[in-house]
Structure formats: structure tokens, C-alpha cells
Design an enzyme around this catalytic site. Structure first.
Site, PDB file in Angstrom:
ATOM      1  N   ASN A   1     -13.378   3.225  -1.966  1.00 44.50           N
ATOM      2  CA  ASN A   1     -12.438   2.130  -1.768  1.00 44.50           C
ATOM      3  C   ASN A   1     -13.036   1.295  -0.642  1.00 44.50           C
ATOM      4  O   ASN A   1     -12.814   1.575   0.534  1.00 44.50           O
ATOM      5  CB  ASN A   1     -11.052   2.644  -1.394  1.00 44.50           C
ATOM      6  CG  ASN A   1     -10.042   1.526  -1.261  1.00 44.50           C
ATOM      7  OD1 ASN A   1     -10.411   0.366  -1.117  1.00 44.50           O
ATOM      8  ND2 ASN A   1      -8.773   1.864  -1.283  1.00 44.50           N
TER       9      ASN A   1
ATOM     10  N   TYR B   1       0.793  -1.230   0.000  1.00 42.96           N
ATOM     11  CA  TYR B   1       0.000   0.000   0.000  1.00 42.96           C
ATOM     12  C   TYR B   1       0.825   1.280   0.000  1.00 42.96           C
ATOM     13  O   TYR B   1       0.264   2.365  -0.107  1.00 42.96           O
ATOM     14  CB  TYR B   1      -0.949  -0.008   1.207  1.00 42.96           C
ATOM     15  CG  TYR B   1      -1.874  -1.196   1.207  1.00 42.96           C
ATOM     16  CD1 TYR B   1      -2.912  -1.285   0.291  1.00 42.96           C
ATOM     17  CD2 TYR B   1      -1.685  -2.251   2.096  1.00 42.96           C
ATOM     18  CE1 TYR B   1      -3.754  -2.391   0.271  1.00 42.96           C
ATOM     19  CE2 TYR B   1      -2.518  -3.359   2.089  1.00 42.96           C
ATOM     20  CZ  TYR B   1      -3.547  -3.423   1.171  1.00 42.96           C
ATOM     21  OH  TYR B   1      -4.371  -4.509   1.154  1.00 42.96           O
TER      22      TYR B   1
ATOM     23  N   ASP C   1     -25.817  -3.154  -2.379  1.00 36.83           N
ATOM     24  CA  ASP C   1     -27.216  -2.737  -2.507  1.00 36.83           C
ATOM     25  C   ASP C   1     -27.378  -1.237  -2.315  1.00 36.83           C
ATOM     26  O   ASP C   1     -28.156  -0.592  -3.025  1.00 36.83           O
ATOM     27  CB  ASP C   1     -28.093  -3.492  -1.507  1.00 36.83           C
ATOM     28  CG  ASP C   1     -28.426  -4.900  -1.945  1.00 36.83           C
ATOM     29  OD1 ASP C   1     -28.241  -5.226  -3.140  1.00 36.83           O
ATOM     30  OD2 ASP C   1     -28.874  -5.693  -1.093  1.00 36.83           O
TER      31      ASP C   1
ATOM     32  N   HIS D   1      -9.073   0.851  -5.853  1.00 37.74           N
ATOM     33  CA  HIS D   1      -8.205   0.037  -5.006  1.00 37.74           C
ATOM     34  C   HIS D   1      -6.760   0.482  -5.201  1.00 37.74           C
ATOM     35  O   HIS D   1      -6.313   0.674  -6.335  1.00 37.74           O
ATOM     36  CB  HIS D   1      -8.330  -1.452  -5.343  1.00 37.74           C
ATOM     37  CG  HIS D   1      -9.710  -1.964  -5.134  1.00 37.74           C
ATOM     38  ND1 HIS D   1     -10.200  -2.242  -3.877  1.00 37.74           N
ATOM     39  CD2 HIS D   1     -10.718  -2.195  -6.007  1.00 37.74           C
ATOM     40  CE1 HIS D   1     -11.447  -2.644  -3.996  1.00 37.74           C
ATOM     41  NE2 HIS D   1     -11.793  -2.629  -5.279  1.00 37.74           N
ATOM     42  N   ILE D   2      -6.046   0.635  -4.115  1.00 39.55           N
ATOM     43  CA  ILE D   2      -4.652   1.070  -4.154  1.00 39.55           C
ATOM     44  C   ILE D   2      -3.786   0.030  -4.854  1.00 39.55           C
ATOM     45  O   ILE D   2      -2.971   0.357  -5.714  1.00 39.55           O
ATOM     46  CB  ILE D   2      -4.142   1.343  -2.727  1.00 39.55           C
ATOM     47  CG1 ILE D   2      -4.887   2.546  -2.136  1.00 39.55           C
ATOM     48  CG2 ILE D   2      -2.630   1.556  -2.709  1.00 39.55           C
ATOM     49  CD1 ILE D   2      -4.671   2.749  -0.654  1.00 39.55           C
ATOM     50  N   SER D   3      -3.975  -1.227  -4.488  1.00 46.70           N
ATOM     51  CA  SER D   3      -3.183  -2.299  -5.097  1.00 46.70           C
ATOM     52  C   SER D   3      -3.949  -2.900  -6.278  1.00 46.70           C
ATOM     53  O   SER D   3      -5.162  -2.719  -6.406  1.00 46.70           O
ATOM     54  CB  SER D   3      -2.883  -3.391  -4.063  1.00 46.70           C
ATOM     55  OG  SER D   3      -4.072  -4.092  -3.718  1.00 46.70           O
TER      56      SER D   3
END
Length: 145
Positions: A73, A24, A86, A99-101
């Protein structure tokens, strides 16, 4: 009048900069927030993080009533939360799952997002600085409306 863009962050992202920096990076959540605000200074940003699923759902509900777009995220909730999925389905504006990765280069448990089928776009693997790219993309999506 333009409504704010919501940037919502799920569990453990409050530990950015200290948690698994090899995955991260060293950027903290406070630095991510500053990157987001600097990326689109003309837009109001509501930036939040929670380790609690219900709180993220409440903020999505708030964005339904008060926001133009959502960058989310969901972290670990990406793969487990039907409730967040939902809630996002009710939002009528653009949504970017971030998403960071690169979750697709990681263990198989990270390959099946419950969130992806209900969002406008998915971004992964750009590191923490990718949040700024997500905000620029959101600005562009909102300008098309």
C-alpha cells in the site's frame, strides 16, 4: 523452504484508526498486521510501515533478495514515486498494490497510479479488512508457481 510475504505500507498509514475514519475506518495498523498474520498463518509475514520513500525502497530491495511476494500500500507515493515503481519492477514474484479506499471514487489526483502498470494485481476499496483478502490472493498466486 518458502520465503516470506512482504506487506509494505507507505506514508500516514501509521495513523490508521485516527486519520479520516470516514475514509479509512477505525482499524489501526496493529490490527491490520494481526489480520494479515491470521489470514495466512502458514506463511511468514514481514509487515512494515514507513513515511520515508527511501526506506520503502530498501525494503523492496530486501524482498527482491528474500521474499516470495509483496503486498504494498504505497499510499501517497502511489501517485508520485517513480523510484518505488522502478524498485518494484525488479521484483520477479507477484505484487499486489492495495488501497484501503476506492481511489477511483476520490479526487482526480488519486486516479493515476504510477505503481499499477508494474504489479500483478490491484485491489482497492475493501477497507482495512481487505488486507486479509490481499494476503489470501497472494497465497493463491504463490501456489500457482
Amino acid at each position: 523452504m518458502k520465503k516470506p510475504i512482504y506487506v509494505l505500507n507507505g506514508p500516514n498509514l501509521n495513523r490508521l484508526g485516527r486519520r479520516q475514519p470516514e475514509i479509512y475506518g477505525h482499524t489501526t495498523l496493529a490490527e491490520v498486521e494481526a489480520l494479515c498474520r491470521a489470514a495466512v498463518p502458514e506463511r511468514e509475514i514481514v509487515f512494515r510501515q514507513s513515511n520515508r520513500e527511501y526506506e520503502l525502497i530498501e525494503w523492496i530491495h530486501e524482498a527482491i533478495d528474500e521474499g516470495d511476494g509483496i503486498v504494498i500500500n504505497p499510499a501517497g507515493f502511489t501517485f508520485t514515486s517513480v523510484a518505488i515503481m522502478d524498485a518494484l519492477k525488479m521484483f520477479e514474484g507477484p505484487i499486489i498494490e492495495f488501497h484501503i479506499s476506492n481511489v477511483h471514487k476520490r479526487e482526480a489526483i488519486y486516479h493515476k497510479s504510477l505503481i499499477s502498470p508494474v504489479v500483478t494485481a490491484v485491489m482497492a476499496g475493501l477497507g482495512a479488512r481487505g488486507y486479509a483478502t490481499a494476503l489470501l490472493a497472494m497465497r493463491d498466486l504463490l501456489s500457482q508457481n
